[in-house]
Design a protein around this motif. Structure first.
Motif, PDB file in Angstrom:
ATOM      1  N   SER A   1      18.655  71.660  -1.674  1.00 44.97           N
ATOM      2  CA  SER A   1      18.597  70.247  -2.030  1.00 44.97           C
ATOM      3  C   SER A   1      19.973  69.686  -2.313  1.00 44.97           C
ATOM      4  O   SER A   1      20.265  68.529  -2.036  1.00 44.97           O
ATOM      5  CB  SER A   1      17.710  70.055  -3.259  1.00 44.97           C
ATOM      6  N   ASP A   2      20.878  70.537  -2.877  1.00 42.49           N
ATOM      7  CA  ASP A   2      22.216  70.040  -3.165  1.00 42.49           C
ATOM      8  C   ASP A   2      22.975  69.759  -1.899  1.00 42.49           C
ATOM      9  O   ASP A   2      23.724  68.790  -1.800  1.00 42.49           O
ATOM     10  CB  ASP A   2      23.002  71.031  -4.045  1.00 42.49           C
ATOM     11  N   ALA A   3      22.804  70.604  -0.880  1.00 41.01           N
ATOM     12  CA  ALA A   3      23.477  70.356   0.394  1.00 41.01           C
ATOM     13  C   ALA A   3      22.880  69.148   1.083  1.00 41.01           C
ATOM     14  O   ALA A   3      23.587  68.334   1.665  1.00 41.01           O
ATOM     15  CB  ALA A   3      23.360  71.585   1.296  1.00 41.01           C
TER      16      ALA A   3
ATOM     17  N   ARG B   1      23.245  67.792   9.269  1.00 36.98           N
ATOM     18  CA  ARG B   1      24.415  68.582   9.609  1.00 36.98           C
ATOM     19  C   ARG B   1      24.518  68.824  11.100  1.00 36.98           C
ATOM     20  O   ARG B   1      25.572  69.130  11.620  1.00 36.98           O
ATOM     21  CB  ARG B   1      24.385  69.926   8.863  1.00 36.98           C
ATOM     22  N   ARG B   2      23.434  68.725  11.794  1.00 44.01           N
ATOM     23  CA  ARG B   2      23.489  69.034  13.208  1.00 44.01           C
ATOM     24  C   ARG B   2      22.452  68.200  13.935  1.00 44.01           C
ATOM     25  O   ARG B   2      21.282  68.190  13.550  1.00 44.01           O
ATOM     26  CB  ARG B   2      23.192  70.526  13.397  1.00 44.01           C
ATOM     27  N   GLY B   3      22.870  67.415  14.897  1.00 43.61           N
ATOM     28  CA  GLY B   3      21.908  66.630  15.650  1.00 43.61           C
ATOM     29  C   GLY B   3      21.458  67.358  16.890  1.00 43.61           C
ATOM     30  O   GLY B   3      22.049  68.337  17.301  1.00 43.61           O
ATOM     31  N   PHE B   4      20.394  66.885  17.508  1.00 43.08           N
ATOM     32  CA  PHE B   4      19.926  67.475  18.747  1.00 43.08           C
ATOM     33  C   PHE B   4      20.064  66.460  19.864  1.00 43.08           C
ATOM     34  O   PHE B   4      20.275  65.269  19.655  1.00 43.08           O
ATOM     35  CB  PHE B   4      18.482  67.957  18.613  1.00 43.08           C
TER      36      PHE B   4
ATOM     37  N   VAL C   1      33.681  65.494  10.296  1.00 40.15           N
ATOM     38  CA  VAL C   1      32.721  64.579  10.910  1.00 40.15           C
ATOM     39  C   VAL C   1      31.709  64.051   9.895  1.00 40.15           C
ATOM     40  O   VAL C   1      31.455  62.847   9.820  1.00 40.15           O
ATOM     41  CB  VAL C   1      31.992  65.267  12.077  1.00 40.15           C
ATOM     42  N   PHE C   2      31.141  64.944   9.108  1.00 42.71           N
ATOM     43  CA  PHE C   2      30.036  64.539   8.249  1.00 42.71           C
ATOM     44  C   PHE C   2      30.486  63.592   7.148  1.00 42.71           C
ATOM     45  O   PHE C   2      29.826  62.591   6.851  1.00 42.71           O
ATOM     46  CB  PHE C   2      29.354  65.779   7.674  1.00 42.71           C
ATOM     47  N   ILE C   3      31.635  63.888   6.553  1.00 44.20           N
ATOM     48  CA  ILE C   3      32.122  63.025   5.489  1.00 44.20           C
ATOM     49  C   ILE C   3      32.565  61.677   6.053  1.00 44.20           C
ATOM     50  O   ILE C   3      32.326  60.624   5.446  1.00 44.20           O
ATOM     51  CB  ILE C   3      33.271  63.707   4.700  1.00 44.20           C
TER      52      ILE C   3
ATOM     53  N   ASP D   1      28.018  74.950   6.335  1.00 43.89           N
ATOM     54  CA  ASP D   1      27.367  73.698   5.978  1.00 43.89           C
ATOM     55  C   ASP D   1      28.460  72.724   5.537  1.00 43.89           C
ATOM     56  O   ASP D   1      28.742  72.557   4.347  1.00 43.89           O
ATOM     57  CB  ASP D   1      26.363  73.940   4.852  1.00 43.89           C
ATOM     58  N   TRP D   2      29.081  72.063   6.522  1.00 42.08           N
ATOM     59  CA  TRP D   2      30.211  71.198   6.205  1.00 42.08           C
ATOM     60  C   TRP D   2      29.785  69.906   5.524  1.00 42.08           C
ATOM     61  O   TRP D   2      30.613  69.252   4.868  1.00 42.08           O
ATOM     62  CB  TRP D   2      31.037  70.912   7.457  1.00 42.08           C
ATOM     63  N   ALA D   3      28.528  69.541   5.623  1.00 36.04           N
ATOM     64  CA  ALA D   3      28.068  68.401   4.831  1.00 36.04           C
ATOM     65  C   ALA D   3      28.219  68.720   3.350  1.00 36.04           C
ATOM     66  O   ALA D   3      28.638  67.869   2.550  1.00 36.04           O
ATOM     67  CB  ALA D   3      26.617  68.079   5.168  1.00 36.04           C
ATOM     68  N   PHE D   4      27.914  69.959   2.970  1.00 38.86           N
ATOM     69  CA  PHE D   4      28.073  70.408   1.587  1.00 38.86           C
ATOM     70  C   PHE D   4      29.545  70.644   1.246  1.00 38.86           C
ATOM     71  O   PHE D   4      30.048  70.165   0.219  1.00 38.86           O
ATOM     72  CB  PHE D   4      27.275  71.693   1.371  1.00 38.86           C
ATOM     73  N   LEU D   5      30.252  71.370   2.105  1.00 37.35           N
ATOM     74  CA  LEU D   5      31.635  71.713   1.800  1.00 37.35           C
ATOM     75  C   LEU D   5      32.534  70.481   1.757  1.00 37.35           C
ATOM     76  O   LEU D   5      33.427  70.386   0.904  1.00 37.35           O
ATOM     77  CB  LEU D   5      32.159  72.722   2.817  1.00 37.35           C
ATOM     78  N   SER D   6      32.320  69.544   2.647  1.00 37.16           N
ATOM     79  CA  SER D   6      33.143  68.338   2.645  1.00 37.16           C
ATOM     80  C   SER D   6      32.919  67.528   1.376  1.00 37.16           C
ATOM     81  O   SER D   6      33.863  66.982   0.785  1.00 37.16           O
ATOM     82  CB  SER D   6      32.829  67.483   3.874  1.00 37.16           C
TER      83      SER D   6
END
Length: 368
Positions: free
Chosen positions: A14-16, A23-26, A114-116, A348-353
């Protein structure tokens, strides 16, 4: 963990997930698979009249491939000229903020940004209907629901000087081995691979699989701090890291394969360790369009050419890296250098960023 595992991993955190961007689109399949549309009919006379496409590429041998192989084709096809700069992800993110109202047309940076950038409203989604080759991307290379056109996995692992180290390390734990005291270097936390060193240290510290350990930042920083006792050097630039490896001055250096593989092909006494027990670090680099890009139509042509099968095959044959085109499989030589693609782990760069300022602060407390 394979690339497909990431979606499951994200859903359980949930935190991520609070990072807000998937984090990843299709793949969007509205464009005909494999279409090339040489005439580029959507490029208007007005777009061509704009004259110049401003693009910020990544650095080194990666950027050189675009400059040597793709840029002349783009200029011949469109009649437009190119204004090219080179930079790194962190600097491009700063540029996106400071030049939001007058940005370049395209920026080539990694998933770490990208995510941030998408979350902050600094990027626009690619219109895949105008980029036919987007339909040929492997799903893993379509980042953040069409916000980035992933071109290449730069893959980060330990590299070693073959004249001083006779066998490839089989674990990241080699960096902590007292036998290697004074023989190791690592990237700074301002680099994306520097952040990945924190996640890998967390794997070693906790014994957890990567999908869980990457969230254990405190444990990772504490374990990384132990490298100070093992005489670690922190490099600050790619030329410095490459010189360390080539000369053998410091023979064990975590570095990006895409930036060093061409040198290996030329006979440099360097080899990668592609089969590390904890996995190698995947890092997809893509083409990203600022929200206020002034020349969208020509930018779409550039992205489409970058995703074309012919050019994507050069990523394999020249850089010996895994590319995004689903019909270009890694060659035997590329597999020797990158190892089993299933052993390449994606963070998980959404979390790391989102947590990067905290990671940087704690890293600086130890190494600053």
């Amino acid at each position: 963990m394979t690339r497909s595992d990431k979606g499951t991993q994200s859903a359980t955190r949930s935190d991520a997930a609070s990072a807000g961007t998937t984090r990843r689109g299709f793949l969007k399949t509205t464009a005909a698979a494999g279409a090339v549309a040489i005439a580029m009919p959507w490029v208007t006379t007005k777009a061509r009249a704009a004259g110049t496409l401003n693009i910020v590429l990544n650095q080194g041998l990666l950027a050189k491939l675009w400059i040597d192989e793709l840029n002349p084709k783009f200029e011949k096809l469109t009649g437009a000229s190119l204004n090219v700069q080179q930079s790194v992800t962190s600097n491009m993110l700063a540029m996106l903020k400071t030049q939001k109202d007058n940005p370049p047309d395209l920026m080539q940076f990694s998933e770490a940004g990208v995510f941030i950038a998408a979350e902050q409203g600094l990027l626009r989604q690619h219109n895949t209907a105008n980029i036919p080759n987007f339909a040929m991307l492997r799903p893993a290379f379509n980042m953040a629901d069409n916000y980035s056109a992933g071109c290449i996995d730069a893959m980060h692992t330990i590299h070693y000087n073959t004249q001083r180290v006779k066998e490839a390390p089989t674990s990241w734990a080699a960096l902590w081995d007292p036998a290697n005291k004074g023989l190791i270097a690592m990237p700074p936390v301002t680099w994306n691979n520097g952040v990945r060193m924190v996640t890998t240290a967390a794997q070693i510290a906790t014994g957890k699989p990567f999908k869980d350990a990457q969230y254990e930042i405190e444990a990772g920083i504490a374990k990384l701090a132990e490298l100070k006792d093992n005489g670690v050097t922190v490099y600050t630039g790619a030329p410095q890291a490459i010189q360390m490896m080539q000369s053998g001055q410091i023979p064990l250096v975590p570095f990006y394969g895409a930036f060093v593989n061409p040198l290996i092909a030329q006979g440099a006494p360097i080899a990668p360790a592609p089969n590390l027990a904890e996995g190698t670090h995947g890092e997809i680099v893509g083409l990203n369009m600022p929200v206020n890009a002034p020349n969208v139509e020509l930018a779409e042509v550039y992205v489409n050419l970058s995703l074309e099968k012919e050019f994507q095959a050069k990523i394999d044959s020249v850089l010996h890296a895994r590319c995004g085109h689903k019909e270009v499989e890694p060659s035997a030589r590329t597999l020797e250098l990158i190892g089993d693609p299933n052993n390449t782990l994606y963070a998980d760069w959404a979390f790391l960023s989102k947590n990067r300022p905290m990671i940087t602060e704690k890293w600086n407390e130890v190494f600053g």
